[in-house]
Design an enzyme around this catalytic site. Structure first.
Site, PDB file in Angstrom:
ATOM      1  N   LYS A  71     -70.528  36.978  36.190  1.00  0.00           N
ATOM      2  CA  LYS A  71     -70.271  35.879  35.250  1.00  0.00           C
ATOM      3  C   LYS A  71     -71.504  35.477  34.434  1.00  0.00           C
ATOM      4  O   LYS A  71     -71.402  35.175  33.253  1.00  0.00           O
ATOM      5  CB  LYS A  71     -69.723  34.658  36.001  1.00  0.00           C
ATOM      6  CG  LYS A  71     -68.294  34.853  36.494  1.00  0.00           C
ATOM      7  CD  LYS A  71     -67.762  33.584  37.132  1.00  0.00           C
ATOM      8  CE  LYS A  71     -66.310  33.756  37.542  1.00  0.00           C
ATOM      9  NZ  LYS A  71     -65.705  32.508  38.007  1.00  0.00           N
ATOM     10  N   ASP A 108     -62.837  28.111  34.020  1.00  0.00           N
ATOM     11  CA  ASP A 108     -62.669  27.719  35.436  1.00  0.00           C
ATOM     12  C   ASP A 108     -62.439  26.212  35.572  1.00  0.00           C
ATOM     13  O   ASP A 108     -61.576  25.769  36.338  1.00  0.00           O
ATOM     14  CB  ASP A 108     -63.908  28.119  36.249  1.00  0.00           C
ATOM     15  CG  ASP A 108     -63.956  29.611  36.525  1.00  0.00           C
ATOM     16  OD1 ASP A 108     -62.887  30.256  36.586  1.00  0.00           O
ATOM     17  OD2 ASP A 108     -65.074  30.146  36.696  1.00  0.00           O
TER      18      ASP A 108
END
Ligand code: ATR
Length: 281
Positions: A71, A108
C-alpha cells in the site's frame, strides 16, 4: 479484437493473495450487473511490484486494488494521489488513466464509515467518545475517517504508546492518546469501540480485554472478518453491545474502485455477503 479482449481488467495485488476475498466480491458484481470485465488475484512479491504495476496499463488493466505489503509503495509510485491517500501515505485503489497515469486513492476509511452507517443508520459521530485500540497501518485509515466524520472525542490506546503518539502527530492533533493500562476505563463510556489490534485474530495473540464496563448501547467494531464473529465481537456481544465486523468494511471499500473501473455503482447487500463468505453470512 474480440469482446473478450476489450473487456476491462482489474485485480488485487498482494503477497500473499490467495486468501483475498476481493476476487469473489468483484466477480459477484460483474456477474450481477452483466458487465464484461475481469477481476483477478495478482500474487506479486515486493521485488516485482514496480515492474508489475508499470506493466499493467499496457496489458489491459484499467486499475487495481493494492493490499499488504504494497500500500505504501503504490502510493509512492503514483502519478496522482487523492487527499486522503496523501494523509495516510498509503493507497488501496488505483486507476490507470492514459493521460494522468497511475491515480491513487485510499478507500479503507470510507469503507469503515459506510459499514458503520449501514449497521446503525443515523449513526452520529458526535454522539459520544470513540475509543480506538491499536496503532498499526489499518488503524490510521480508521482514525482519519472517524475524525473526518466529526467525532468529538477520539481516544487512542496502543500497547506501545509511542506508536499511538506518532499516529496522532501524523493524522490529527485532536486525538487523545491514553495509556494502555487505562483501556477498560476508556471503553466504559464510549459510544463506539474499535479494535484494530491483532488480539484475537486467528494465529494472533489472545484477547486480554474484559470490556466489563462496556455500555450495552455502544457499538463495537472489529476490522477483520471471522466466520461467526471475532473474539472481540463475541465479548462485546456478551456485554449486550451491537457489533460490526471487517467484512462490511471490505465490501464497502471496494465500491469506489468497481465504479471507476467498470462504470457502475455497485450495491452491498446480503446476496453479496453470501457470495463472498458463503451462506448465512
Ligand atoms: P497492522 O499494521 O496490520 O494494523 P500491526 O502493525 O502488526 O498491524 O499492528 C498490530 C496491532 O496490534 C498493534 O497496535 C499492536 O500493538 P503494538 O504496537 O504495541 O505492537 C497490537 N497488538 C499486538 N499484540 C497485542 C497484545 N498482545 N496486546 C495488545 N495489543 C497488541
Amino acid at each position: 479484437m474480440t469482446d473478450h479482449n476489450n473487456a476491462p481488467l482489474a485485480g488485487v495485488i498482494g503477497w500473499p493473495i490467495a486468501h483475498s476475498l476481493s476476487p469473489k466480491l468483484h466477480g459477484h458484481w460483474l456477474a450481477r450487473y452483466n458487465i464484461k470485465g475481469w477481476y483477478l488475484p495478482l500474487p506479486v512479491s515486493e521485488g516485482n511490484f514496480e515492474a508489475a504495476l508499470r506493466a499493467m496499463p499496457k496489458i489491459g488493466f484499467v486499475g487495481a486494488n493494492v493490499t499488504m505489503p504494497h500500500k505504501e509503495r503504490a502510493f509512492a509510485l503514483a502519478d496522482e494521489t487523492s487527499a486522503v491517500a496523501q494523509r495516510l501515505g498509503a493507497a488501496n485503489t488505483l486507476v490507470f488513466d492514459l493521460q494522468r497515469g497511475i491515480c491513487a486513492d485510499n478507500t479503507d476509511g470510507f469503507g469503515f464509515i459506510e459499514n458503520l452507517r449501514e449497521a446503525r443508520p443515523g449513526w452520529d459521530a458526535a454522539a459520544g467518545p470513540v475509543t480506538v485500540l491499536g496503532a498499526g497501518g489499518a488503524c490510521r485509515a480508521v482514525v482519519a475517517a472517524l475524525m473526518d466524520a466529526g467525532v468529538s472525542e477520539l481516544r487512542l490506546l496502543n500497547r506501545t504508546k509511542s506508536r499511538a503518539e506518532t499516529l496522532r502527530d501524523e493524522i490529527a492533533s485532536g486525538i487523545n492518546v491514553h495509556d494502555w493500562a487505562e483501556v477498560e476505563e476508556a471503553v466504559s463510556d464510549a459510544s463506539l469501540v474499535v479494535n484494530t489490534t491483532s488480539m484475537g485474530m486467528a494465529g494472533g495473540p489472545d484477547l486480554t480485554l474484559t470490556l466489563e464496563n462496556l455500555s450495552p448501547d455502544a457499538l463495537a467494531a472489529d476490522i477483520v472478518y471471522a466466520a461467526g464473529g471475532t473474539p472481540f465481537m463475541k465479548l462485546a456481544q456478551s456485554r449486550g453491545a451491537e457489533t460490526v465486523d471487517g467484512l462490511g468494511m471490505l465490501l464497502h471499500q471496494a465500491r469506489p474502485g468497481f465504479e471507476r473501473w467498470f462504470g457502475h455503482a455497485p450495491e452491498v447487500d446480503n446476496a453479496l455477503r453470501a457470495a463472498v463468505v458463503g451462506q448465512g453470512a
